[in-house]
Design an enzyme around this catalytic site. Structure first.
Site, mmCIF file in Angstrom:
data_model
loop_
_atom_site.group_PDB
_atom_site.id
_atom_site.type_symbol
_atom_site.label_atom_id
_atom_site.label_comp_id
_atom_site.label_asym_id
_atom_site.label_seq_id
_atom_site.Cartn_x
_atom_site.Cartn_y
_atom_site.Cartn_z
ATOM 1 N N SER A 1 19.536 50.402 38.722
ATOM 2 C CA SER A 1 20.805 51.050 38.407
ATOM 3 C C SER A 1 21.574 50.205 37.379
ATOM 4 O O SER A 1 21.039 49.895 36.328
ATOM 5 C CB SER A 1 21.600 51.274 39.696
ATOM 6 O OG SER A 1 22.686 52.125 39.477
ATOM 7 N N ASP B 1 16.226 61.312 41.857
ATOM 8 C CA ASP B 1 17.157 60.295 41.369
ATOM 9 C C ASP B 1 18.417 60.920 40.774
ATOM 10 O O ASP B 1 18.413 62.061 40.304
ATOM 11 C CB ASP B 1 16.446 59.457 40.307
ATOM 12 C CG ASP B 1 17.098 58.106 40.047
ATOM 13 O OD1 ASP B 1 18.209 57.867 40.543
ATOM 14 O OD2 ASP B 1 16.475 57.299 39.343
ATOM 15 N N HIS C 1 17.533 57.471 43.910
ATOM 16 C CA HIS C 1 18.065 56.334 43.152
ATOM 17 C C HIS C 1 17.641 55.000 43.767
ATOM 18 O O HIS C 1 17.489 54.012 43.060
ATOM 19 C CB HIS C 1 19.587 56.431 43.088
ATOM 20 C CG HIS C 1 20.208 55.612 42.012
ATOM 21 N ND1 HIS C 1 19.810 55.680 40.693
ATOM 22 C CD2 HIS C 1 21.212 54.689 42.051
ATOM 23 C CE1 HIS C 1 20.543 54.843 39.971
ATOM 24 N NE2 HIS C 1 21.392 54.226 40.769
#
Length: 344
Positions: A149, A287, A314
């Site tokens: 991320s 995601d 994610h």
């Protein structure tokens, strides 16, 4: 005696010619768990002093294992989440003999948390990572940088400036453009109930993101696209509990439902071609980031390959472990053994 010397010489030559990946298996348990420091042992935890434009602070790190050729530095997301949600790597990397370093970036829960807003820039975080690298003795001969991320943004930016210090780069669940991320979020919103989306945006526009109703409305989106294990695993819950929301909101925005903070215009798509170090990009079906974009990224760097997690979100390191870890581990072993080929 001559026969013994011939056999010994042959054994030494065979060892020298042995692929690096095979040599890594020869790391003994005693070597792997040998103390990093003399004196009082602290489970590998080390506070590292960081110089910044507004003073010196300390960041928290924890090193697990010893491997002179494979050292994986983990960069958590957020910004200003914690290393805690990445503790799942402890179930996989040590048994492969990989040295791994968990790390709370400045402003995160286990590190110092200064309040000067000038500190929360990508460039300043890149210099922090470089100082951590030097303090831990990581180098181009052993350093694999793995970011998830926001940590993926940080890893890409670090590579653009300091890739000569890297052996391998792993970008997990992060696109190379926040504007494109924002557009993909609109695609995901179209799959949701319109009333829920309208209610989320209304509260967000009114600045009522601390309203319990806002969190409740986001719950379905998070369970679908952030982490599909419900309830979330304990380390994930702890990371959310300990998040520094002041920094997170300043850089990301109030939630994972799009992006509106300082990172909103971040875009390095045109610079991916500058990254020459072996690179793995990781995307997942559910995601918050577009998996097709992550696949495209692997074709834009000079030596890239792609890992797809068909059951992941994610946090694919949690909800698609059967695809995530074999793929990541293979990449590291291929680079270490000199057998890495782009696109494979």
């Amino acid at each position: 005696m001559k026969y013994f010397l011939v056999v010994l010489t042959a054994a030494i030559i065979a060892s020298c010619n042995q692929p690096a990946a095979e040599q890594s298996k020869s790391v003994t348990v005693q070597d792997y768990f040998a103390p990093h420091d003399s004196g009082v042992q602290s489970a590998g935890i080390k506070m590292i002093p960081i110089e910044t434009p507004v003073g010196k602070f300390n960041v928290w790190t924890k090193t697990i294992g010893n491997n002179p050729r494979i050292k994986v530095l983990l960069l958590h997301g957020g910004p200003a989440m914690t290393h805690e949600y990445m503790e799942c790597f402890e179930s996989f990397f040590p048994r492969e003999g990989f040295e791994m370093i968990e790390y709370d970036q400045l402003g995160s829960y286990y590190s110092d948390q200064p309040t000067d807003s000038s500190l929360w820039t990508t460039d300043r975080f890149v210099e922090e990572v470089e100082q951590v690298r030097k303090a831990l003795g990581l180098s181009k001969d052993n350093l694999y940088l793995l970011g998830n991320s926001w940590g993926g943004i940080l890893a890409m930016e670090y590579a653009l400036k300091y890739q000569d210090n890297l052996k391998g780069l792993i970008i997990c669940n992060m696109m190379a453009s926040c504007p494109d991320y924002g557009k993909y979020n609109l695609v995901l919103q179209q799959q949701m109930n319109n009333t829920v989306v309208d209610s989320i945006m209304l509260l967000q526009n009114k600045g009522q993101t601390s309203n319990p109703r806002y969190e409740a409305l986001l719950e379905g989106y998070y369970n679908e696209h952030l982490c599909r294990i419900v309830p979330n695993p304990d380390p994930v819950q702890r990371a959310f509990k300990h998040a520094n929301m002041t920094i997170y909101t300043m850089m990301q925005g109030p939630s994972e439902f799009g992006i509106s903070g300082r990172l909103a215009n971040w875009d390095i798509k045109d610079r991916l071609k500058e990254i020459k170090v072996p690179t793995l990009t990781v995307g997942a079906k559910f995601d918050t980031m577009d998996p097709d974009h992550m696949k495209w990224m692997s074709t834009q760097v000079q030596n890239g390959t792609y890992l797809y997690c068909p059951e992941g979100s994610h946090l694919a390191m949690w909800d698609d472990q059967k695809h995530f870890y074999p793929g990541v581990i293979k990449f590291i072993k291929d680079v270490d053994g000199g057998t890495f080929k782009k696109g494979e």
